[in-house]
Scaffold this active site. Structure first.
Site, PDB file in Angstrom:
ATOM      1  N   GLY A  56       3.331  51.161  30.789  1.00 50.26           N
ATOM      2  CA  GLY A  56       2.333  50.095  30.839  1.00 50.26           C
ATOM      3  C   GLY A  56       2.850  48.783  30.277  1.00 50.26           C
ATOM      4  N   THR A  57       3.597  48.855  29.197  1.00 47.14           N
ATOM      5  CA  THR A  57       4.065  47.629  28.533  1.00 47.14           C
ATOM      6  C   THR A  57       4.961  46.820  29.462  1.00 47.14           C
ATOM      7  OG1 THR A  57       3.972  48.772  26.413  1.00 47.14           O
ATOM      8  CG2 THR A  57       5.346  46.792  26.509  1.00 47.14           C
ATOM      9  N   ASN A 113      -8.870  49.953  25.051  1.00 46.64           N
ATOM     10  CA  ASN A 113      -8.394  51.244  24.550  1.00 46.64           C
ATOM     11  C   ASN A 113      -8.999  51.640  23.211  1.00 46.64           C
ATOM     12  OD1 ASN A 113      -6.675  48.890  24.057  1.00 46.64           O
ATOM     13  ND2 ASN A 113      -5.490  50.221  22.738  1.00 46.64           N
ATOM     14  N   GLN A 145      -5.795  52.409  30.712  1.00 41.47           N
ATOM     15  CA  GLN A 145      -6.746  53.408  30.199  1.00 41.47           C
ATOM     16  C   GLN A 145      -7.667  53.972  31.285  1.00 41.47           C
ATOM     17  OE1 GLN A 145      -6.943  54.893  27.252  1.00 41.47           O
ATOM     18  NE2 GLN A 145      -5.371  53.693  26.221  1.00 41.47           N
ATOM     19  N   ALA A 151       1.881  56.885  32.887  1.00 39.97           N
ATOM     20  CA  ALA A 151       1.607  58.291  33.218  1.00 39.97           C
ATOM     21  C   ALA A 151       1.111  59.112  32.035  1.00 39.97           C
ATOM     22  CB  ALA A 151       2.873  58.939  33.792  1.00 39.97           C
ATOM     23  N   HIS A 152       1.561  58.762  30.820  1.00 37.87           N
ATOM     24  CA  HIS A 152       1.206  59.628  29.683  1.00 37.87           C
ATOM     25  C   HIS A 152      -0.259  59.490  29.261  1.00 37.87           C
ATOM     26  CE1 HIS A 152       1.445  56.764  26.107  1.00 37.87           C
ATOM     27  NE2 HIS A 152       2.052  56.028  27.021  1.00 37.87           N
ATOM     28  N   THR A 166      18.757  52.901  37.562  1.00 36.83           N
ATOM     29  CA  THR A 166      18.521  54.215  38.171  1.00 36.83           C
ATOM     30  C   THR A 166      17.130  54.701  37.784  1.00 36.83           C
ATOM     31  OG1 THR A 166      20.872  54.674  38.094  1.00 36.83           O
ATOM     32  CG2 THR A 166      19.414  56.581  38.345  1.00 36.83           C
ATOM     33  N   CYS A 223      -9.392  48.575   3.501  1.00 38.57           N
ATOM     34  CA  CYS A 223      -8.719  48.974   2.267  1.00 38.57           C
ATOM     35  C   CYS A 223      -9.641  48.783   1.077  1.00 38.57           C
ATOM     36  CB  CYS A 223      -7.391  48.242   2.086  1.00 38.57           C
ATOM     37  SG  CYS A 223      -7.547  46.507   1.793  1.00 38.57           S
TER      38      CYS A 223
HETATM   39  N1  PLP Z   1      -2.083  48.882  27.759  1.00 43.48           N
HETATM   40  C1  PLP Z   1      -3.017  49.665  27.205  1.00 43.48           C
HETATM   41  C2  PLP Z   1      -4.461  49.344  27.379  1.00 43.48           C
HETATM   42  C3  PLP Z   1      -2.644  50.785  26.449  1.00 43.48           C
HETATM   43  O1  PLP Z   1      -3.577  51.555  25.894  1.00 43.48           O
HETATM   44  C4  PLP Z   1      -1.268  51.065  26.317  1.00 43.48           C
HETATM   45  C5  PLP Z   1      -0.807  52.223  25.505  1.00 43.48           C
HETATM   46  O2  PLP Z   1      -1.214  52.392  24.369  1.00 43.48           O
HETATM   47  C6  PLP Z   1      -0.342  50.211  26.926  1.00 43.48           C
HETATM   48  C7  PLP Z   1      -0.782  49.141  27.648  1.00 43.48           C
HETATM   49  C8  PLP Z   1       1.127  50.452  26.822  1.00 43.48           C
HETATM   50  O3  PLP Z   1       1.530  51.489  27.665  1.00 43.48           O
HETATM   51  P1  PLP Z   1       2.958  52.201  27.470  1.00 43.48           P
HETATM   52  O4  PLP Z   1       2.821  53.082  26.276  1.00 43.48           O
HETATM   53  O5  PLP Z   1       3.151  52.991  28.709  1.00 43.48           O
HETATM   54  O6  PLP Z   1       3.976  51.147  27.318  1.00 43.48           O
END
Ligand code: PLP
Length: 383
Positions: free
Chosen positions: A70-71, A150, A178, A199-200, A236, A327
């Site tokens: 995702g990042t 998220n 998400q 995917a995770h 690759t 805290c």
């Molecule tokens: N965007 C959202 C809303 C997420 O929840 C996450 C993962 O926590 C990401 C992006 C990043 O995804 P990745 O872990 O595949 O880089």
């Protein structure tokens, strides 16, 4: 007992996914760019995976590009909007994932582009009137707003935001990390330029995802190299990851209604039990509402001695969840999302519980007992 309630962070891989991936770790190992039979075999698997994804998204396979997750896809979308598509303004919100906010900030500094944060309503939803004002008063904008948050589960309507962006000729990117695999997202019904997946988050492997790039766009390579992914993302391919991603999405999409019904049941059960057993509990954002992401619940427990330690104590008990904390000095710290909607409370623990199709009511009962114990202990200690 071990109870995993952190599925928004990552999900366990489905056994069927591992099974689909296994041959690509062992016998089918050819480089997909090789022209011999070994390479053709794995190239075919990658293209089949792309077709599976495209079929579920109602798009052309040529609009899907595999990434490391995702990042990377968030970075790709924002960078292309500024560098290739002529956007001179980024609109996002302060409760986006860091992959969007930090990237937007850096791009704006680097390319001297203006950054605007759309206002949020008190419950953390996008103020659509303000979004329109921002669109109307700036040059070509890139709007990056996540489909579902998220941490607090607030959702946008892709259709509504997409149409508004279209009215102002803006580029629309939505981080759908998400929601992919949990909601049907049909690109032929939504005016959207970029969306992405990891995917995770839907029982696939880590380190693999994809970006959808609408075919109307002409963008340049995010990664230069050997010309893979039709020249846009060299390197690759993560072959087994891609095979696993497609299998995970296929399973999720095929059984989506059943999975959603199960997860909603577990979540509603937890809400009801928390409300009954923890007087003073509050739910953050729209996470308790039926229009929120059904996999996420975000709650702030009543003030108590254990607030700082709550995540740690639950972890010791075998319950995994996550959250921003407060805290004991009284200075609230933690989640930028809760901070962004003014929901951080000093001396109160905020917890995010996130569920999957594997979560059971028995696990919820176990977690609830532990939460109750720590709330009780804190109340007794403060007497
Ligand atoms: N965007 C959202 C809303 C997420 O929840 C996450 C993962 O926590 C990401 C992006 C990043 O995804 P990745 O872990 O595949 O880089």
């Amino acid at each position: 007992m071990k109870v995993y309630l952190d599925n928004a962070a990552t999900t366990p891989m489905a056994p069927e996914v591992l099974e689909a991936m296994m041959p690509y770790f062992t016998s089918h190992f050819g480089n997909p760019s090789s022209s011999h039979a070994f390479g053709r075999k794995t190239k075919t698997a990658i293209e089949a995976a792309r077709r599976t994804i495209a079929q579920h998204l109602h798009c052309s396979p040529s609009e899907i590009y595999f990434t490391s997750g995702g990042t990377e896809a968030d970075n790709f979308a924002l960078t292309s909007s500024i560098v290739d598509l002529g956007c001179t303004h980024i609109i996002t919100s302060k409760i986006e994932h860091s992959a969007v906010i930090k990237t937007a900030q850096l791009l704006c500094e680097k390319y001297n582009v203006k950054l605007s944060l759309v206002e949020l309503t008190p419950d953390g939803s996008v103020d659509m009137e303000h979004l329109e004002v921002l669109l109307a008063t700036h040059g070509r904008s890139c709007v990056s707003l996540m489909h579902a948050n998220n941490e607090i589960g607030n959702m946008i309507s892709l259709t509504e935001v997409g149409h508004l962006c279209a009215k102002y000729n803006a580029i629309f990117h939505s981080d759908t990390v998400q929601t992919m695999g949990h909601y049907a997202i049909h690109t032929d019904e939504v005016p959207i330029h970029f969306l992405n997946a990891s995917a995770h988050k839907f029982h696939g492997p880590k380190g693999v995802g994809f970006i959808y790039i609408n075919k109307s766009l002409k963008v340049n390579a995010a990664m230069t190299g050997g010309g893979q992914e039709r020249g846009l993302r060299g390197g690759t391919e993560n072959l087994y990851g891609i095979v696993g991603l497609a299998k995970a999405l296929d399973l999720a999409a095929t059984h989506m209604e059943d999975h959603a019904a199960h997860v909603r049941d577990v979540k509603n059960y937890m809400i009801a039990q928390l409300e009954t057993n923890i007087p003073g509990i509050r739910f953050n954002g729209r996470s308790k509402e039926s229009d929120a992401l059904y996999t996420v619940l975000n709650a702030t427990l009543p003030e108590g001695e254990n607030a700082d330690m709550m995540l740690f104590l639950l972890d010791l008990d075998g319950v995994a969840c996550s959250g921003g904390s407060a805290c004991s000095s009284g200075a609230a710290k933690g989640s930028h999302v809760l901070e962004g909607i003014n929901a951080l409370q000093p001396h109160c623990a905020s917890l995010r519980f996130s569920f999957s199709r594997y979560t059971t009511r028995v696990e919820i009962d176990f977690a609830l007992e532990k939460i109750k114990d720590h709330c009780r202990a804190a109340t007794a200690a403060s007497m």
